[in-house]
Design a protein around this motif. Structure first.
Motif, mmCIF file in Angstrom:
data_model
loop_
_atom_site.group_PDB
_atom_site.id
_atom_site.type_symbol
_atom_site.label_atom_id
_atom_site.label_comp_id
_atom_site.label_asym_id
_atom_site.label_seq_id
_atom_site.Cartn_x
_atom_site.Cartn_y
_atom_site.Cartn_z
ATOM 1 N N ILE A 208 0.844 -1.190 0.000
ATOM 2 C CA ILE A 208 0.000 0.000 0.000
ATOM 3 C C ILE A 208 0.881 1.242 0.000
ATOM 4 O O ILE A 208 1.832 1.348 0.787
ATOM 5 N N VAL A 209 0.578 2.168 -0.886
ATOM 6 C CA VAL A 209 1.311 3.433 -0.946
ATOM 7 C C VAL A 209 1.158 4.150 0.402
ATOM 8 O O VAL A 209 0.054 4.313 0.915
ATOM 9 N N SER A 210 2.260 4.577 0.986
ATOM 10 C CA SER A 210 2.225 5.190 2.315
ATOM 11 C C SER A 210 1.867 6.665 2.248
ATOM 12 O O SER A 210 2.031 7.325 1.206
ATOM 13 N N GLN A 211 1.399 7.193 3.372
ATOM 14 C CA GLN A 211 1.079 8.612 3.459
ATOM 15 C C GLN A 211 2.346 9.455 3.333
ATOM 16 O O GLN A 211 2.314 10.557 2.775
ATOM 17 N N ASP A 212 3.468 8.954 3.821
ATOM 18 C CA ASP A 212 4.746 9.671 3.666
ATOM 19 C C ASP A 212 5.104 9.809 2.194
ATOM 20 O O ASP A 212 5.535 10.876 1.737
ATOM 21 N N TRP A 213 4.938 8.719 1.439
ATOM 22 C CA TRP A 213 5.241 8.727 0.003
ATOM 23 C C TRP A 213 4.362 9.738 -0.713
ATOM 24 O O TRP A 213 4.831 10.505 -1.563
ATOM 25 N N ILE A 214 3.071 9.764 -0.361
ATOM 26 C CA ILE A 214 2.135 10.714 -0.984
ATOM 27 C C ILE A 214 2.568 12.142 -0.676
ATOM 28 O O ILE A 214 2.618 13.002 -1.567
ATOM 29 N N GLY A 215 2.878 12.409 0.594
ATOM 30 C CA GLY A 215 3.276 13.766 0.983
ATOM 31 C C GLY A 215 4.520 14.237 0.263
ATOM 32 O O GLY A 215 4.594 15.380 -0.207
ATOM 33 N N GLU A 216 5.499 13.369 0.147
ATOM 34 C CA GLU A 216 6.748 13.735 -0.540
ATOM 35 C C GLU A 216 6.502 14.019 -2.020
ATOM 36 O O GLU A 216 7.079 14.968 -2.581
ATOM 37 N N LYS A 217 5.687 13.214 -2.661
ATOM 38 C CA LYS A 217 5.367 13.435 -4.068
ATOM 39 C C LYS A 217 4.651 14.770 -4.271
ATOM 40 O O LYS A 217 4.922 15.508 -5.232
ATOM 41 N N ARG A 248 4.683 23.384 2.788
ATOM 42 C CA ARG A 248 5.270 23.746 1.495
ATOM 43 C C ARG A 248 4.594 24.994 0.932
ATOM 44 O O ARG A 248 5.274 25.886 0.407
ATOM 45 N N CYS A 249 3.276 25.046 1.032
ATOM 46 C CA CYS A 249 2.494 26.150 0.457
ATOM 47 C C CYS A 249 1.669 26.785 1.567
ATOM 48 O O CYS A 249 0.683 26.178 2.035
ATOM 49 N N ALA A 250 2.032 27.973 1.969
ATOM 50 C CA ALA A 250 1.335 28.639 3.070
ATOM 51 C C ALA A 250 -0.138 28.870 2.745
ATOM 52 O O ALA A 250 -0.991 28.899 3.645
ATOM 53 N N ASN A 251 -0.442 29.042 1.455
ATOM 54 C CA ASN A 251 -1.833 29.300 1.045
ATOM 55 C C ASN A 251 -2.600 28.007 0.774
ATOM 56 O O ASN A 251 -3.366 27.917 -0.182
ATOM 57 N N THR A 252 -2.384 27.021 1.607
ATOM 58 C CA THR A 252 -3.128 25.765 1.513
ATOM 59 C C THR A 252 -4.253 25.786 2.534
ATOM 60 O O THR A 252 -4.049 26.171 3.689
ATOM 61 N N TYR A 253 -5.429 25.421 2.113
ATOM 62 C CA TYR A 253 -6.569 25.425 3.032
ATOM 63 C C TYR A 253 -7.424 24.179 2.798
ATOM 64 O O TYR A 253 -7.487 23.636 1.701
ATOM 65 N N GLU A 254 -8.047 23.700 3.862
ATOM 66 C CA GLU A 254 -8.966 22.574 3.762
ATOM 67 C C GLU A 254 -10.328 23.077 3.278
ATOM 68 O O GLU A 254 -10.782 24.145 3.709
ATOM 69 N N THR A 255 -10.943 22.334 2.395
ATOM 70 C CA THR A 255 -12.247 22.745 1.877
ATOM 71 C C THR A 255 -13.265 21.638 2.069
ATOM 72 O O THR A 255 -12.959 20.462 1.888
#
Length: 397
Positions: A208-217, A248-255
């Motif tokens: 299973i693809v890990s959450q760490d792998w997803i975050g790094e990508k 990484r991106c300060a202008n990231t927001y949950e929607t």
């Protein structure tokens, strides 16, 4: 009649099953029993009308071989990682124990694993694999179907829906939100559509693809000044990945906005996802898509070039007896085509499955979003499910 595979046994029965060794997030067995029963109930009469015999039913709870038997034979302890490994390929001793369940049968399966499809082909057993179509914004749930038999595949190719239908529906949804969008004066933004942590579309080389792998990508794909709308999956938050993107991106927001309102937004520049069906849907809204892994399945449509094993977009045609008369005629005696169309009503299949992937918010979304209660109910909770049911009733009234 005889199985057209070389050395195949005579076909005596159609059986409806699925990935009976699929585990829940907590490692519990029988995860697909509900969906297998749903599919069997839908297809029971059409297959009977076509063949004169009701299809059999094989779930985990009535299988002679249980999850524990198969995982033990594979030398694995039941877990999500073990399920991913078993889904890639069956060990020889597992294959030998499992094969006898399907000899002389045509297997109609809900979300069969790659290992299962490969094994059925090796055992000279015909299969018809059925998925809920990744385009979820049509009038109702549609289906994608694949097979390991050339004659059946040729029938599927002729019974496909037109891809133009998807573009047409996306156009109506875009128009709906355009008439209610208050202002276009906002910065361009990018959308990340998250996935659950235990979806089989995250399987990669038996793991299973890990959450760490997803975050790094993700971090590698985003620039520091990007505006990123982070859309959690309705069933599971991805807090760890969100924090990495936010750093990484300060202008990231949950929607919590409806995903189709986001896809139809003219200020949305592109979509990034691991493997979500949202990536397949984004195409019909004119958005570019980047997959960190791959789409779970991207079905083909009428007049597309295809090969045996490809998933074909069959809409809801499989609910008609004629569909099964055409597909099964090579194997068993079938009745004459009668041209009868199956019952149709928008949302009928969604109601039977009790799943609408937030489609229930469309065409009534402005009522929800304009109320304080609507903002609370937008979160993935029991309130959201109640809201979706209410919205379906409003649309039908």
């Amino acid at each position: 009649m005889t199985n057209p595979f070389s050395g195949g046994a005579p076909v005596k029965e159609v059986i409806v099953t699925g990935d009976i060794f699929r585990l829940s997030a907590g490692g519990g067995s029988g995860n697909q029993d509900r969906n297998i029963s749903w599919l069997h109930a839908l297809l029971k009469f059409p297959i009977f009308a076509a063949t004169g015999t009701y299809p059999g039913l094989l779930r985990h709870d009535n299988s002679p071989l249980k999850c524990s038997d198969i995982y033990d034979a594979a030398g694995l302890r039941p877990s999500l990682s073990a399920w991913a490994e078993l889904s890639a390929a069956f060990p020889k001793n597992v294959s030998e124990r499992y094969a006898s369940l399907f000899q002389g049968k045509i297997v109609v399966g809900f979300e069969l694993s790659n290992a299962m499809c490969a094994a059925l082909t090796e055992w000279d057993v015909p299969y018809i694999c059925i998925l809920t179509h990744p385009v979820r914004f049509l009038d109702d749930i549609a289906f994608a179907v694949s097979t390991n038999i050339s004659g059946i595949h040729q029938g599927l190719a002729k019974l496909c829906m037109r891809e133009a239908i998807c573009f047409e529906h996306a156009g109506f949804i875009t128009a709906y939100f355009a008439s209610r969008r208050r202002s276009a004066d906002r910065a361009d933004f990018r959308l990340f559509a998250a996935q659950t942590h235990d979806d089989r579309s995250l399987f990669r080389d038996g793991a299973i693809v890990s959450q760490d792998w997803i975050g790094e990508k993700l971090v590698a794909l985003y620039k520091p000044d990007d505006v990123v709308a982070f859309k959690h999956h309705p069933l599971k938050r991805s807090a760890e990945v969100f924090e990495k993107v936010k750093n990484r991106c300060a202008n990231t927001y949950e929607t919590s906005a409806n995903v189709y309102s986001l896809l139809s937004d003219p200020n949305l520049s592109d979509v990034i996802t691991v493997s979500s069906s949202v990536g397949v849907e984004a195409k019909y809204f004119g958005k570019n898509v980047t997959y960190l892994h791959k789409p779970f399945v991207a079905p083909l449509y009428r007049n597309d070039t295809s090969a045996v094993g490809d998933f074909m977009s069959c809409g809801t045609n499989l609910l008609s007896a004629d569909f099964w008369r055409i597909l099964l005629s090579t194997f068993v005696p079938v009745s004459d085509l009668d041209g009868h169309q199956h019952i149709y009503r928008p949302d009928l299949l969604r109601a039977t499955l009790n799943q609408d992937w937030n489609f229930g918010e469309i065409y009534a979304d402005f009522i929800v979003q304009s109320s304080p209660l609507g903002r609370v109910m937008a979160h993935p909770s029991v309130w959201a499910r109640l809201k979706n049911k209410l919205m379906r009733q409003i649309r039908r009234s």
